[in-house]
Enzyme design. Structure first.
Site, PDB file in Angstrom:
ATOM      1  N   GLY A  43      74.195  10.223  47.995  1.00  0.00           N
ATOM      2  CA  GLY A  43      75.085   9.574  47.028  1.00  0.00           C
ATOM      3  C   GLY A  43      76.490  10.138  47.057  1.00  0.00           C
ATOM      4  N   CYS A  44      76.595  11.450  47.171  1.00  0.00           N
ATOM      5  CA  CYS A  44      77.913  12.091  47.191  1.00  0.00           C
ATOM      6  C   CYS A  44      78.673  11.729  48.460  1.00  0.00           C
ATOM      7  CB  CYS A  44      77.766  13.607  47.054  1.00  0.00           C
ATOM      8  SG  CYS A  44      77.002  14.082  45.489  1.00  0.00           S
TER       9      CYS A  44
END
Length: 158
Positions: A43-44
């Site tokens: 996600g990051c």
């Protein structure tokens, strides 16, 4: 957590690709601060790549974009290199964490993952106006569509 309309908490943090950045030095232009939990996670990575890919569009709107996590500068450098990231990555690796910028912005929180409780960063984004005030904020961010939502919020205020 600072509210819309409040003066954004000021800070100076080191970054992986240049001299430290100070928020108050940016008055006169907008700044997007995206707080993310950890370098190199799915996600990051998607979030940082999304902001990097649209960086020219944000810049055209007079807006800087900075990513902030508690990872080290060395970790940020590896993350940047591996994914060709263009946004500055700032390190809030201060100890104790309760004294850091993440805590100042209210994103250092108790989190639950697979039934375990731990402290971590709640994925959040703040739009700081040219006047130094919080213009908008997003907490508990879901990555898909988020970069577009932030861009649209800025474009709508032009």
């Amino acid at each position: 957590m600072p509210e819309t309309g409040e003066i954004a908490p000021d800070f100076t943090l080191p970054r992986d690709d240049g001299p430290p950045l100070t928020l108050s030095d940016q008055r006169g232009q907008r700044v997007v601060l995206f707080f993310y939990p950890r370098d190199a996670t799915a996600g990051c990575t998607a979030q940082a790549r999304g902001f990097s890919e649209r960086l020219d569009a944000f810049t055209a709107l007079g807006t800087q974009v900075w990513g902030i996590s508690r990872d080290s500068l060395a970790s940020h450098a590896r993350f940047r290199e591996k994914h060709a990231l263009r946004v500055p990555l700032l390190s809030d690796a201060q100890e104790p964490a309760e004294n850091g910028v993440c805590a100042l912005y209210g994103v250092w929180r108790e989190k639950k993952l697979y039934g375990r409780v731990h402290m971590g960063i709640l994925r959040s984004t703040f739009l700081i106006g040219a006047d130094g005030r919080i213009a908008a904020s997003w907490t508990g961010v879901r990555v898909p569509g988020h970069v577009d939502a932030v861009y649209d919020a800025i474009a709508d205020t032009r």
